[in-house]
Design a protein around this motif. Structure first.
Motif, PDB file in Angstrom:
ATOM      1  N   PRO A  84     -18.812  -7.187   1.620  1.00 24.80           N
ATOM      2  CA  PRO A  84     -18.594  -6.353   2.535  1.00 24.80           C
ATOM      3  C   PRO A  84     -17.020  -6.515   2.474  1.00 24.80           C
ATOM      4  CG  PRO A  84     -20.354  -7.448   3.248  1.00 24.80           C
ATOM      5  CD  PRO A  84     -19.460  -8.811   2.202  1.00 24.80           C
ATOM      6  N   LEU A  85     -16.214  -7.633   2.406  1.00 31.29           N
ATOM      7  CA  LEU A  85     -14.537  -8.251   2.137  1.00 31.29           C
ATOM      8  C   LEU A  85     -13.883  -7.807   0.938  1.00 31.29           C
ATOM      9  CD1 LEU A  85     -14.511 -11.343   3.867  1.00 31.29           C
ATOM     10  CD2 LEU A  85     -14.074  -8.668   5.004  1.00 31.29           C
ATOM     11  N   THR A  86     -14.979  -7.664  -0.156  1.00 31.13           N
ATOM     12  CA  THR A  86     -14.381  -6.553  -1.115  1.00 31.13           C
ATOM     13  C   THR A  86     -13.453  -5.876  -1.418  1.00 31.13           C
ATOM     14  OG1 THR A  86     -15.971  -7.961  -2.976  1.00 31.13           O
ATOM     15  CG2 THR A  86     -14.479  -6.565  -4.028  1.00 31.13           C
ATOM     16  N   LYS A  87     -13.950  -4.228  -0.650  1.00 31.73           N
ATOM     17  CA  LYS A  87     -13.095  -3.289  -0.625  1.00 31.73           C
ATOM     18  C   LYS A  87     -11.650  -3.903   0.690  1.00 31.73           C
ATOM     19  CE  LYS A  87     -13.755   0.990   0.048  1.00 31.73           C
ATOM     20  NZ  LYS A  87     -14.529   2.437   0.366  1.00 31.73           N
ATOM     21  N   VAL A  88     -11.416  -4.724   1.102  1.00 29.69           N
ATOM     22  CA  VAL A  88     -10.214  -4.651   2.044  1.00 29.69           C
ATOM     23  C   VAL A  88      -9.209  -5.344   0.592  1.00 29.69           C
ATOM     24  CG1 VAL A  88      -9.107  -6.125   4.189  1.00 29.69           C
ATOM     25  CG2 VAL A  88     -11.622  -5.265   3.957  1.00 29.69           C
ATOM     26  N   ALA A  89     -10.085  -6.579   0.269  1.00 26.56           N
ATOM     27  CA  ALA A  89      -9.619  -7.009  -0.989  1.00 26.56           C
ATOM     28  C   ALA A  89      -8.756  -6.406  -2.242  1.00 26.56           C
ATOM     29  CB  ALA A  89     -10.136  -8.209  -1.783  1.00 26.56           C
ATOM     30  N   LEU A  90      -9.624  -5.207  -2.404  1.00 21.52           N
ATOM     31  CA  LEU A  90      -8.854  -4.268  -3.611  1.00 21.52           C
ATOM     32  C   LEU A  90      -8.219  -3.312  -2.952  1.00 21.52           C
ATOM     33  CD1 LEU A  90     -12.480  -3.476  -4.594  1.00 21.52           C
ATOM     34  CD2 LEU A  90     -11.319  -4.120  -5.735  1.00 21.52           C
ATOM     35  N   TYR A  91      -7.800  -2.683  -1.581  1.00 21.96           N
ATOM     36  CA  TYR A  91      -6.693  -2.203  -1.130  1.00 21.96           C
ATOM     37  C   TYR A  91      -5.690  -3.572  -1.097  1.00 21.96           C
ATOM     38  CZ  TYR A  91      -9.070   1.828   0.447  1.00 21.96           C
ATOM     39  OH  TYR A  91     -10.226   2.468   0.652  1.00 21.96           O
ATOM     40  N   THR A  92      -5.675  -4.713  -0.810  1.00 26.78           N
ATOM     41  CA  THR A  92      -5.247  -5.380  -1.285  1.00 26.78           C
ATOM     42  C   THR A  92      -4.421  -5.841  -2.375  1.00 26.78           C
ATOM     43  OG1 THR A  92      -5.603  -6.697   0.667  1.00 26.78           O
ATOM     44  CG2 THR A  92      -3.897  -7.474  -0.092  1.00 26.78           C
ATOM     45  N   GLN A  93      -4.391  -6.000  -3.155  1.00 26.78           N
ATOM     46  CA  GLN A  93      -4.499  -6.295  -4.490  1.00 26.78           C
ATOM     47  C   GLN A  93      -3.993  -4.648  -4.690  1.00 26.78           C
ATOM     48  OE1 GLN A  93      -4.379  -8.372  -6.192  1.00 26.78           O
ATOM     49  NE2 GLN A  93      -3.209  -7.539  -7.718  1.00 26.78           N
ATOM     50  N   SER A  94      -4.496  -3.643  -4.617  1.00 26.35           N
ATOM     51  CA  SER A  94      -4.276  -1.967  -4.902  1.00 26.35           C
ATOM     52  C   SER A  94      -3.099  -1.536  -4.414  1.00 26.35           C
ATOM     53  CB  SER A  94      -5.168  -1.102  -5.473  1.00 26.35           C
ATOM     54  OG  SER A  94      -6.444  -1.524  -5.120  1.00 26.35           O
ATOM     55  N   GLY A  95      -2.253  -2.547  -3.466  1.00 27.49           N
ATOM     56  CA  GLY A  95      -1.100  -2.133  -2.850  1.00 27.49           C
ATOM     57  C   GLY A  95      -0.221  -3.221  -3.607  1.00 27.49           C
ATOM     58  N   LEU A  96      -0.057  -4.542  -3.983  1.00 28.82           N
ATOM     59  CA  LEU A  96       0.211  -5.283  -4.621  1.00 28.82           C
ATOM     60  C   LEU A  96       0.965  -4.728  -5.705  1.00 28.82           C
ATOM     61  CD1 LEU A  96      -1.058  -8.751  -3.206  1.00 28.82           C
ATOM     62  CD2 LEU A  96       0.931  -7.509  -2.431  1.00 28.82           C
ATOM     63  N   PHE A  97      -0.441  -4.466  -6.538  1.00 32.61           N
ATOM     64  CA  PHE A  97      -0.022  -3.557  -7.950  1.00 32.61           C
ATOM     65  C   PHE A  97       1.054  -2.469  -7.929  1.00 32.61           C
ATOM     66  CE2 PHE A  97      -1.082  -0.677 -10.957  1.00 32.61           C
ATOM     67  CZ  PHE A  97      -0.750  -1.450 -12.109  1.00 32.61           C
ATOM     68  N   LEU A  98       0.959  -1.334  -6.549  1.00 27.93           N
ATOM     69  CA  LEU A  98       1.728  -0.467  -7.372  1.00 27.93           C
ATOM     70  C   LEU A  98       2.778  -0.536  -6.774  1.00 27.93           C
ATOM     71  CD1 LEU A  98      -0.541   2.280  -5.583  1.00 27.93           C
ATOM     72  CD2 LEU A  98      -0.416   2.190  -7.520  1.00 27.93           C
ATOM     73  N   THR A  99       2.919  -2.092  -5.646  1.00 24.93           N
ATOM     74  CA  THR A  99       4.301  -2.285  -5.497  1.00 24.93           C
ATOM     75  C   THR A  99       5.300  -2.820  -6.708  1.00 24.93           C
ATOM     76  OG1 THR A  99       3.680  -2.753  -3.269  1.00 24.93           O
ATOM     77  CG2 THR A  99       5.963  -3.695  -4.429  1.00 24.93           C
ATOM     78  N   ALA A 100       4.763  -3.914  -7.809  1.00 27.11           N
ATOM     79  CA  ALA A 100       4.895  -4.255  -8.595  1.00 27.11           C
ATOM     80  C   ALA A 100       5.751  -3.291 -10.163  1.00 27.11           C
ATOM     81  CB  ALA A 100       4.187  -5.629  -9.379  1.00 27.11           C
ATOM     82  N   ALA A 101       4.521  -2.563  -9.783  1.00 29.97           N
ATOM     83  CA  ALA A 101       4.381  -1.057 -11.283  1.00 29.97           C
ATOM     84  C   ALA A 101       5.588  -0.421 -10.581  1.00 29.97           C
ATOM     85  CB  ALA A 101       3.296  -0.664 -10.955  1.00 29.97           C
ATOM     86  N   GLY A 102       5.874  -0.376  -9.144  1.00 32.56           N
ATOM     87  CA  GLY A 102       6.832   0.939  -8.876  1.00 32.56           C
ATOM     88  C   GLY A 102       8.242  -0.047  -9.090  1.00 32.56           C
ATOM     89  N   ASN A 103       8.070  -1.276  -8.819  1.00 36.85           N
ATOM     90  CA  ASN A 103       9.740  -1.860  -9.019  1.00 36.85           C
ATOM     91  C   ASN A 103       9.487  -2.347 -10.776  1.00 36.85           C
ATOM     92  OD1 ASN A 103       9.844  -2.596  -6.444  1.00 36.85           O
ATOM     93  ND2 ASN A 103       9.015  -4.069  -6.667  1.00 36.85           N
ATOM     94  N   LEU A 104       9.090  -2.176 -11.903  1.00 36.84           N
ATOM     95  CA  LEU A 104       9.077  -2.201 -13.093  1.00 36.84           C
ATOM     96  C   LEU A 104       9.528  -0.376 -13.428  1.00 36.84           C
ATOM     97  CD1 LEU A 104       8.821  -3.916 -15.713  1.00 36.84           C
ATOM     98  CD2 LEU A 104       6.739  -2.466 -15.131  1.00 36.84           C
TER      99      LEU A 104
ATOM    100  N   LYS B 164      11.042   1.661 -11.713  1.00 37.37           N
ATOM    101  CA  LYS B 164      12.693   1.722 -10.972  1.00 37.37           C
ATOM    102  C   LYS B 164      13.497   1.156 -11.975  1.00 37.37           C
ATOM    103  CE  LYS B 164      15.711   1.618  -6.769  1.00 37.37           C
ATOM    104  NZ  LYS B 164      16.452   1.443  -8.225  1.00 37.37           N
ATOM    105  N   GLN B 165      13.326   0.102 -12.386  1.00 34.25           N
ATOM    106  CA  GLN B 165      14.020  -0.725 -13.150  1.00 34.25           C
ATOM    107  C   GLN B 165      14.120  -0.352 -14.482  1.00 34.25           C
ATOM    108  OE1 GLN B 165      13.152  -4.858 -14.543  1.00 34.25           O
ATOM    109  NE2 GLN B 165      14.323  -5.067 -15.166  1.00 34.25           N
ATOM    110  N   PHE B 166      13.825  -0.352 -15.391  1.00 34.77           N
ATOM    111  CA  PHE B 166      13.701   1.357 -16.387  1.00 34.77           C
ATOM    112  C   PHE B 166      14.136   2.486 -16.345  1.00 34.77           C
ATOM    113  CE2 PHE B 166      12.072   4.389 -19.189  1.00 34.77           C
ATOM    114  CZ  PHE B 166      12.196   3.432 -21.034  1.00 34.77           C
ATOM    115  N   TYR B 167      13.990   3.142 -15.311  1.00 29.35           N
ATOM    116  CA  TYR B 167      14.744   4.426 -15.357  1.00 29.35           C
ATOM    117  C   TYR B 167      16.401   3.563 -15.024  1.00 29.35           C
ATOM    118  CZ  TYR B 167      10.654   7.147 -16.294  1.00 29.35           C
ATOM    119  OH  TYR B 167       9.647   7.529 -17.041  1.00 29.35           O
ATOM    120  N   ASP B 168      16.082   3.056 -14.373  1.00 23.23           N
ATOM    121  CA  ASP B 168      17.586   2.394 -14.093  1.00 23.23           C
ATOM    122  C   ASP B 168      18.394   2.077 -15.446  1.00 23.23           C
ATOM    123  OD1 ASP B 168      17.804   2.783 -10.954  1.00 23.23           O
ATOM    124  OD2 ASP B 168      17.353   1.201 -11.014  1.00 23.23           O
ATOM    125  N   ILE B 169      17.349   1.162 -16.144  1.00 25.95           N
ATOM    126  CA  ILE B 169      18.459   1.277 -17.383  1.00 25.95           C
ATOM    127  C   ILE B 169      18.591   1.833 -18.429  1.00 25.95           C
ATOM    128  CG2 ILE B 169      17.989  -0.305 -19.497  1.00 25.95           C
ATOM    129  CD1 ILE B 169      16.495  -2.190 -17.944  1.00 25.95           C
TER     130      ILE B 169
END
Length: 280
Positions: free
Chosen positions: A197-217, A219-224
């Protein structure tokens, strides 16, 4: 510089040095215009094995990430983010080879400048005097050596820029690879626990962390990217300056400049007076 035997002016002293004036095509740079409309071609064919293997591994790692995020209703967003990350993966070998090509050209330019300079002072200045010698000396001092310097500077700047871009592309590739590999393992582990039951909550949490890290990457690329776009724009302006130096109105189609404005009869012995013991 070849120096076949010369004939001294009629009635003049003999030329004990056996040195003849160089023909105009050996001195006038306009006879061999330097192409400035493109950088030197990279030497050899760049090896793409590493790049292809890295990209294939990253694509394989993206599948479990996309699948698990689709379980949370974020499949489209995940696909777009992954597409951007993978599209920006480059082959650093291309920039490395261009760095070496520009560096090699810089060495050729500096060597050619010294060849011209030393040829004048070793073969012409000690052995000849007169109008032609003075004309060549002024041209070397105030025109040709400065043109060599400008070519050397642009080659040095291009080599440095290519090295920096090689470094940035390599760092981005490794950062993107690390991001996908780490998240592949995490999402694969969560997919194996999808029945809890708690897997979907973990998936949402990990998805948010991944999207944040990917967005930073991203952004860093386009700044360069924007930073180097400005650097290359400045180098293009310097190239335009060089075209103005070498070509009429800065346009290659109009032909090279002829800064010497020498008579076609410059090889006539009357233009040259050999230096001998009698005429110091």
């Amino acid at each position: 510089m070849s120096t076949p035997p010369a004939q001294p002016p009629a009635g003049g002293p003999s030329n004990k040095f056996n040195v003849s004036p160089p023909s105009p095509q050996h001195v006038n740079n306009a006879s061999r215009p330097i192409a400035l409309n493109r950088p030197p071609a990279a030497v050899g064919t760049p090896s793409t094995a590493f790049h292809r293997a890295l990209l294939a591994q990253m694509r394989a790692s993206s599948h479990p990430i996309r699948y698990c995020m689709a379980m949370c209703g974020l499949g489209f967003l995940a696909s777009m983010v992954l597409l951007v990350i993978l599209a920006n993966v480059g082959n650093p070998a291309l920039f490395l080879l261009r760095r070496d090509a520009w560096k090699e050209q810089h060495g050729h330019i500096k060597g050619a400048a010294w060849d011209v300079w030393l040829s004048y002072f070793h073969q012409i200045s000690p052995n000849w005097k007169g109008h032609a010698v003075e004309t060549f000396q002024q041209y070397l001092r105030f025109n040709l050596i400065g043109m060599f310097d400008q070519l050397g500077n642009i080659s040095k700047d291009m080599s440095s820029t290519m090295h920096s871009q090689y470094k940035e592309v390599m760092e981005y590739d490794l950062a993107a690879f690390g991001l996908l590999i780490r998240n592949k393992k995490i999402f694969a582990g969560l997919a194996a626990l999808a029945h809890l039951p708690l897997t979907k909550v973990a998936l949402y949490t990990q998805s948010g962390l991944f999207l944040t890290a990917a967005g930073n990457l991203v952004k860093q690329f386009y700044d360069i990217y924007l930073s180097y776009d400005g650097t290359l724009n400045d180098l293009e302006l310097k190239m335009n300056d060089l075209r103005g130096v070498f070509y009429e109105a800065g346009r290659r189609a109009l032909g090279p400049r002829d800064e010497l404005h020498l008579s076609p009869h410059v090889g006539n012995p009357a233009y040259w007076t050999p230096i001998t013991e009698e005429t110091p």
